[in-house]
Design an enzyme around this catalytic site. Structure first.
Site, PDB file in Angstrom:
ATOM      1  N   LYS A  86       0.843  -1.185   0.000  1.00  0.00           N
ATOM      2  CA  LYS A  86       0.000   0.000   0.000  1.00  0.00           C
ATOM      3  C   LYS A  86       0.881   1.238   0.000  1.00  0.00           C
ATOM      4  CE  LYS A  86      -3.824   0.146   2.392  1.00  0.00           C
ATOM      5  NZ  LYS A  86      -4.834   0.510   1.384  1.00  0.00           N
TER       6      LYS A  86
ATOM      7  N   ASP B 144     -12.962   2.108   8.466  1.00  0.00           N
ATOM      8  CA  ASP B 144     -13.309   2.092   7.036  1.00  0.00           C
ATOM      9  C   ASP B 144     -13.746   0.695   6.608  1.00  0.00           C
ATOM     10  OD1 ASP B 144     -13.699   3.245   4.555  1.00  0.00           O
ATOM     11  OD2 ASP B 144     -11.667   2.794   3.866  1.00  0.00           O
TER      12      ASP B 144
END
Length: 391
Positions: A40, A133
């Site tokens: 990421k 999230d």
């Protein structure tokens, strides 16, 4: 970076696996351990954003501390030419978003998916890490047994970042709780609210709040109540429906207090399903408050009225009898002088203050011994007769 760039001379970067509002995920290869990884990378435009970089770094460290079978493992965290990155395990399966895109999931699969997600969240929350999230794109399907793994722990979207990217507003807001949209900080109940939305969406095969316009989406989340699960999926068992309905309640106090409690309720624990919900619902009885019902609406029975009448009659009769007795006593001459109290002749006793002084010394002479013997019949009456003759 090009398709085959290297990070810190260890991780080879390949194709893009996915993109989000804060970062993109690239396929990678760990050249030191010879295994596939997912990397990421924070968007270059956000590296200098105030607070975004520090949050990415701090929460990446927190996520790296988590180790659970239902959490995507974080292998490494570092920085390459000023750009922070996170290295995670690479899973070959799809995301939950891919599964839902194929259509509504069977109810028993939804139940298993929720159990996996809640197991991972329970471990994270116990370590003090909030996800912030939860959404289908962050739930990965692992190949062995098709179990679910939660990814991107702690990679929260800041308010500034979310409102600068329209696509991320829609992607994030549709799983936000009403209080988070209103500006409240994230909490455990927000994660559980998002899990409830996952279950609802998996049963429907589409998002619960499909609005694309941010303003309309926020209005729908904050101002509407989702229909009960039973009304949209009749084949869902009552326990699954009840768990999802409670998890997505608009009032955060009505939701589950922990991932472990929600998971226990999903397994059929009725106490876990109801615990904490009843006290929250009690204030709803306030709608019944109002002026008290007049007493005249509840008249006393006739039986009680008749009893009271008889009591009044008896009392009046007693009063009448007393009045007659008073008149009779007033008319009796012998009643003018009170009768003396019987006393023993062996012990002189002064007369009480209310008794009139003796009229003459003659009365003080002792009476015949027979009449003054203690306990002799008529002993008290002898004094009464002598008083009457002297009158």
């Amino acid at each position: 970076m090009t398709g085959h760039d290297m990070l810190v001379d260890r991780y080879a970067l390949h194709g893009v696996l996915g993109r989000g509002g804060m970062a993109e995920v690239r396929e990678g290869w760990d050249t030191r351990l010879n295994r596939p990884v997912a990397i990421k990378l924070l968007h270059p435009a956000l590296i200098a954003e105030p607070g975004v970089r520090s949050r990415f770094e701090d929460e990446a460290r927190s996520a790296a501390q988590l180790c659970h079978q239902n959490i995507v493992t974080v292998y490494d965290f570092g920085e390459h030419h000023g750009s922070p990155f996170i290295v995670m395990e690479r899973l070959p399966g799809q995301t939950l978003a891919d599964v839902i895109a194929a259509g509504p999931m069977p109810a028993h699969h939804v139940r298993a998916m929720l159990d996996d997600v809640l197991a991972g969240l329970s471990a994270a929350h116990a370590a003090g890490v909030l996800h912030r999230d939860i959404k289908p794109g962050n739930i990965l399907v692992s190949a062995p047994g098709d179990s679910m793994k939660v990814a991107d722990f702690g990679i929260a979207k800041t308010g500034g970042a979310a409102y600068t990217m329209t696509g991320q507003i829609v992607g994030t807001m549709c799983y936000m709780s009403p209080e988070r949209i209103a500006g409240a900080p994230a909490s455990i109940r927000d994660d559980l609210y998002a899990v409830g939305l996952l279950g609802y969406e998996a049963l429907l095969g589409r998002r619960l709040f499909p609005q694309d316009n941010p303003a309309a989406l926020a209005h729908a989340i904050m101002g509407s109540t989702p229909p009960p699960v039973a009304s949209v999926r009749a084949d869902a068992d009552p326990v699954l429906a009840a768990v999802i309905d409670r998890a997505i309640a608009r009032d955060p106090a009505q939701r589950f207090g922990s991932a472990e409690q929600m998971r226990a309720a999903l397994s059929g624990d009725r106490r876990a399903l109801l615990d904490g919900a009843v006290p929250v619902q009690r204030p709803a009885t306030k709608v019944l408050e109002g002026p008290p019902v007049p007493v005249t609406h509840y008249p006393p029975p006739r039986r009680r009225q008749r009893t009271a009448g008889r009591k009044y009659g008896i009392a009046a009769g007693v009063l009448g009898a007393l009045a007659i007795s008073v008149v009779a006593l007033a008319m009796d001459p012998s009643s003018t002088t009170p009768a003396p109290q019987p006393v023993s002749t062996s012990t002189p006793v002064a007369p009480p203050p209310s008794v009139a002084p003796p009229p003459s010394p003659v009365v003080q002479q002792p009476a015949p011994a027979v009449e003054d013997q203690p306990g002799a019949p008529g002993g008290g009456g002898g004094h009464g007769k002598g008083n009457k003759k002297r009158g």
